[in-house]
Design a protein around this motif. Structure first.
Motif, mmCIF file in Angstrom:
data_model
loop_
_atom_site.group_PDB
_atom_site.id
_atom_site.type_symbol
_atom_site.label_atom_id
_atom_site.label_comp_id
_atom_site.label_asym_id
_atom_site.label_seq_id
_atom_site.Cartn_x
_atom_site.Cartn_y
_atom_site.Cartn_z
ATOM 1 N N MET A 1 19.408 67.713 16.739
ATOM 2 C CA MET A 1 19.610 65.703 16.080
ATOM 3 C C MET A 1 18.996 66.386 14.631
ATOM 4 O O MET A 1 18.293 67.138 14.266
ATOM 5 N N GLN A 2 20.182 65.714 13.756
ATOM 6 C CA GLN A 2 19.741 65.413 12.435
ATOM 7 C C GLN A 2 18.619 64.759 11.975
ATOM 8 O O GLN A 2 18.626 63.090 12.873
ATOM 9 N N ALA A 3 18.313 64.890 10.998
ATOM 10 C CA ALA A 3 16.075 64.214 9.946
ATOM 11 C C ALA A 3 16.983 63.044 10.483
ATOM 12 O O ALA A 3 15.747 62.443 11.113
ATOM 13 N N PRO A 4 17.846 62.065 10.247
ATOM 14 C CA PRO A 4 17.793 61.073 9.880
ATOM 15 C C PRO A 4 17.923 60.389 11.448
ATOM 16 O O PRO A 4 17.670 59.240 11.319
ATOM 17 N N MET A 5 18.795 60.797 12.018
ATOM 18 C CA MET A 5 18.853 60.645 12.938
ATOM 19 C C MET A 5 18.204 60.600 14.240
ATOM 20 O O MET A 5 17.670 59.531 14.816
ATOM 21 N N PHE A 6 17.137 61.346 13.955
ATOM 22 C CA PHE A 6 15.441 62.148 14.732
ATOM 23 C C PHE A 6 14.863 60.006 14.447
ATOM 24 O O PHE A 6 13.889 60.492 15.613
ATOM 25 N N ASP A 7 14.849 60.494 12.781
ATOM 26 C CA ASP A 7 14.102 59.121 12.436
ATOM 27 C C ASP A 7 13.711 57.664 13.292
ATOM 28 O O ASP A 7 12.870 57.500 13.235
ATOM 29 N N ARG A 8 15.595 57.841 13.533
ATOM 30 C CA ARG A 8 16.066 55.866 14.121
ATOM 31 C C ARG A 8 15.482 56.410 15.096
ATOM 32 O O ARG A 8 15.518 55.338 15.869
ATOM 33 N N PHE A 9 15.621 57.081 15.977
ATOM 34 C CA PHE A 9 15.265 57.393 17.190
ATOM 35 C C PHE A 9 14.101 57.856 17.725
ATOM 36 O O PHE A 9 13.625 56.623 18.375
ATOM 37 N N MET A 10 12.987 57.948 16.743
ATOM 38 C CA MET A 10 11.413 57.842 16.682
ATOM 39 C C MET A 10 11.254 56.346 16.704
ATOM 40 O O MET A 10 10.314 55.847 17.453
ATOM 41 N N HIS A 11 11.910 54.997 15.559
ATOM 42 C CA HIS A 11 11.619 53.872 15.336
ATOM 43 C C HIS A 11 12.048 53.693 16.742
ATOM 44 O O HIS A 11 11.264 52.531 17.149
ATOM 45 N N ILE A 12 13.423 53.890 16.824
ATOM 46 C CA ILE A 12 13.291 52.405 18.570
ATOM 47 C C ILE A 12 12.625 53.082 19.640
ATOM 48 O O ILE A 12 11.895 52.566 19.944
ATOM 49 N N THR A 13 11.926 54.447 19.988
ATOM 50 C CA THR A 13 10.852 54.697 21.143
ATOM 51 C C THR A 13 8.889 54.070 20.859
ATOM 52 O O THR A 13 8.895 53.847 21.970
ATOM 53 N N GLY A 17 8.843 48.904 25.977
ATOM 54 C CA GLY A 17 10.027 48.512 26.588
ATOM 55 C C GLY A 17 10.608 50.206 26.587
ATOM 56 O O GLY A 17 11.349 49.931 26.861
ATOM 57 N N ILE A 18 10.911 50.657 25.371
ATOM 58 C CA ILE A 18 12.304 51.564 25.182
ATOM 59 C C ILE A 18 11.345 52.697 25.292
ATOM 60 O O ILE A 18 10.378 53.296 24.624
ATOM 61 N N SER A 19 11.678 52.812 26.228
ATOM 62 C CA SER A 19 10.974 54.827 26.929
ATOM 63 C C SER A 19 12.353 55.562 25.777
ATOM 64 O O SER A 19 13.506 55.344 25.659
#
Length: 66
Positions: A1-13, A17-19
């Motif tokens: 996963m690209q770094a910017p997308m991974f950062d957003r992914f981690m933010h969402i988690t 209630g967001i698994s």
């Protein structure tokens, strides 16, 4: 996963209630670029989360999720 997308992914988690699976599904369906939506209301409507008006002439329409 690209770094910017991974950062957003981690933010969402981090949202309550967001698994991990939910975050993956959200990003795969919507993406990370929110410029396509003019507002949060438009995003909610696109996702089918906006309330619907199921009443006309004081008669409620029967709806089913199946």
């Amino acid at each position: 996963m690209q770094a910017p997308m991974f950062d957003r992914f981690m933010h969402i988690t981090q949202l309550p209630g967001i698994s991990t699976l939910s975050a993956i599904l959200i990003i795969s369906e919507i993406g990370v670029d929110m410029k396509q939506f003019e507002s949060d209301k438009q995003l909610a409507c696109w996702a089918g989360l906006a309330p619907a008006n199921n009443e006309s002439a004081n008669k409620k329409k029967i709806s089913s999720y199946f």
